[in-house]
Motif scaffolding. Structure first.
Motif, mmCIF file in Angstrom:
data_model
loop_
_atom_site.group_PDB
_atom_site.id
_atom_site.type_symbol
_atom_site.label_atom_id
_atom_site.label_comp_id
_atom_site.label_asym_id
_atom_site.label_seq_id
_atom_site.Cartn_x
_atom_site.Cartn_y
_atom_site.Cartn_z
ATOM 1 N N LEU A 1 1.006 -1.332 0.038
ATOM 2 C CA LEU A 1 -0.067 0.058 -0.009
ATOM 3 C C LEU A 1 0.719 1.221 -0.009
ATOM 4 N N VAL B 1 0.200 3.084 -3.574
ATOM 5 C CA VAL B 1 -1.180 3.871 -3.232
ATOM 6 C C VAL B 1 -0.779 5.194 -2.741
ATOM 7 N N TYR C 1 -5.917 3.217 5.821
ATOM 8 C CA TYR C 1 -6.698 3.406 4.696
ATOM 9 C C TYR C 1 -6.406 4.681 3.870
ATOM 10 N N HIS D 1 -7.604 6.746 0.341
ATOM 11 C CA HIS D 1 -8.272 6.855 -0.904
ATOM 12 C C HIS D 1 -7.960 8.186 -1.746
ATOM 13 N N GLU E 1 -7.255 3.000 -4.297
ATOM 14 C CA GLU E 1 -7.476 3.193 -2.850
ATOM 15 C C GLU E 1 -6.925 1.768 -2.085
ATOM 16 N N GLY E 2 -6.873 1.733 -0.984
ATOM 17 C CA GLY E 2 -6.346 0.504 -0.366
ATOM 18 C C GLY E 2 -6.587 0.676 1.134
ATOM 19 N N TYR F 1 -4.879 -1.549 4.801
ATOM 20 C CA TYR F 1 -4.280 -2.827 5.514
ATOM 21 C C TYR F 1 -4.452 -2.743 6.939
ATOM 22 N N GLU G 1 -3.389 -6.757 3.761
ATOM 23 C CA GLU G 1 -3.536 -5.499 2.650
ATOM 24 C C GLU G 1 -4.186 -5.846 1.362
ATOM 25 N N TYR H 1 -5.166 -3.361 -2.202
ATOM 26 C CA TYR H 1 -5.134 -2.092 -2.736
ATOM 27 C C TYR H 1 -5.254 -2.350 -4.364
ATOM 28 N N ASN H 2 -5.963 -1.230 -5.060
ATOM 29 C CA ASN H 2 -6.256 -1.392 -6.334
ATOM 30 C C ASN H 2 -5.866 0.210 -6.783
ATOM 31 N N THR H 3 -5.160 0.081 -7.687
ATOM 32 C CA THR H 3 -4.777 1.296 -8.647
ATOM 33 C C THR H 3 -5.541 1.639 -9.825
ATOM 34 N N ASN I 1 -3.838 -8.040 -3.375
ATOM 35 C CA ASN I 1 -3.978 -8.322 -1.949
ATOM 36 C C ASN I 1 -2.767 -9.044 -1.478
#
Length: 382
Positions: A139, A143, A264, A266, A288-289, A291, A317, A319-321, A338
């Motif tokens: 993350l 992120v 977190y 965002h 967002e992401g 852990y 964790e 997370y998604n770009t 993840n």
């Protein structure tokens, strides 16, 4: 391989996992060096040496990942300077921080120069004895692009009656267009846009703020925001910049030898459809992401008088770009990731840690099986 399998089994069968929340975190070390030391010149630093071995019989990698030297100088009771010089992989030299601080009081300081952007936990507290695991969380790479630092000016302070610390800065932003090409992309979001104080350009100042509350024993709560627009070395090129709005929340709770921590982040990016059409990139419109970490330091169960810490820790964790994309750009499921990290953390002395952990990687692509990885390392902070 048997000894690595044994470590993984031990970690999997452990119910509670932990790393003690060290009292000598990075900002406290800086404050101690600069403001509570009678000498004018102060010296500190940290070292991270890693071993990484992917599964599948692939070759392992040994690396002096980072060597950072910190120098502080007090010109007077009010004026001080701090800098950190970083060498990565024994060959790449960076300036990690370089700023002047003018202290009016504990509650109000002015700063200017190259400074860390206060977002989340690890970007500010990134020395190896402080964070969980051999490697920093994913993350805090994809992120929050740790180590994230930029040039700027701002104010910091500690409102002790309110148990509240604050930071507020105006920074130059990420660069999104340079030498006729786009720099931002889907796989790692804003990471390639860090200017790091190296011949930075600015035409859209960005605002960064953070508040940390510490009024409840053992509990720390942080909320941070970063708002503005990216930079272009040719602002006349239409659609070469995107808007950035980032919100971060972090919390940690320490009860005796139990530590819980979460984060977190965002990020909304505006104008990405036009930016991607101009540059041919695949930048997402939402990143967002989060852990969660938990654990237990069990060495006091064996020796109540020890100053060492032997901990088991875990982290999950996600997370998604490419949490969202704009226009006709398809979401890339490979960017929806993840990780699970389980490991051992042995602090053999204050500021010296030996680590070993195993990581399971996964993404949202059906039928894929990313290589998992064993890590070990040594970290020093002084």
């Amino acid at each position: 391989m048997k000894w690595k399998i044994f470590i993984a089994v031990v970690m999997l069968t452990t119910v509670m996992f932990s790393q003690q929340d060290t009292a000598q975190d990075s900002l406290r070390v800086i404050n101690r060096l600069m403001y509570n030391n009678q000498s004018k010149l102060t010296i500190g630093g940290y070292v991270q040496i890693d071993y990484n071995e992917p599964d599948g019989g692939k070759t392992g990698n040994l690396d002096v990942h980072r060597l950072v030297m910190l120098f502080g100088y007090n010109f007077s009771d009010r004026v001080s300077f701090l800098t950190e010089i970083e060498i990565e992989h024994v060959k790449e030299i960076y300036v990690e921080q370089a700023f002047v601080n003018y202290s009016f009081s504990t509650a109000f300081n002015l700063r200017g120069g190259l400074m860390l952007v206060p977002m989340g936990y690890v970007n500010e507290y990134h020395e190896p004895p402080v964070f969980f695991g051999t490697e920093r969380p994913g993350l805090d790479k994809y992120v929050v692009p740790t180590t994230w630092r930029e040039l700027g000016v701002g104010a910091t302070g500690n409102l002790q009656d309110l148990s509240l610390k604050y930071q507020a800065y105006i920074f130059n932003g990420f660069i999104s267009y340079k030498d006729g090409e786009g720099t931002l992309r889907g796989i790692d979001g804003l990471r390639k846009g860090r200017q790091k104080g190296a011949e930075s350009v600015i035409h859209n100042p960005n605002l960064s703020v953070k508040f940390d509350y510490y009024g409840i024993l053992g509990l720390k709560l942080g909320v941070a925001g970063y708002f503005g627009e990216t930079q272009s070395d040719d602002p006349s090129v239409e659609n070469s910049t995107v808007g950035v709005s980032m919100l971060g929340l972090n919390a940690s709770y320490l009860y005796r030898d139990l530590t819980l921590r979460g984060q977190y982040v965002h990020t909304n990016l505006s104008g990405t459809e036009a930016y991607n059409n101009l540059t041919g990139k695949d930048l997402g419109s939402k990143i967002e992401g989060f852990y969660l970490e938990a654990g237990y330091n069990f060495l006091p169960l064996i020796d109540k008088n020890t100053t060492k810490q032997l901990s088991l820790f875990s982290r999950y964790e996600a997370y998604n770009t490419h949490a969202e994309t704009a226009g006709d750009l398809d979401i890339n499921d490979a960017y929806d990731r993840n990780n699970i990290t389980l490991g051992l953390d042995f602090k053999i002395a204050p500021g010296v840690v030996v680590k070993a952990d195993y990581q399971w990687f996964n993404d949202a692509v059906q039928g894929t099986n990313p290589d998992n990885q064993f890590n070990a390392g040594v970290g020093v902070m002084f």
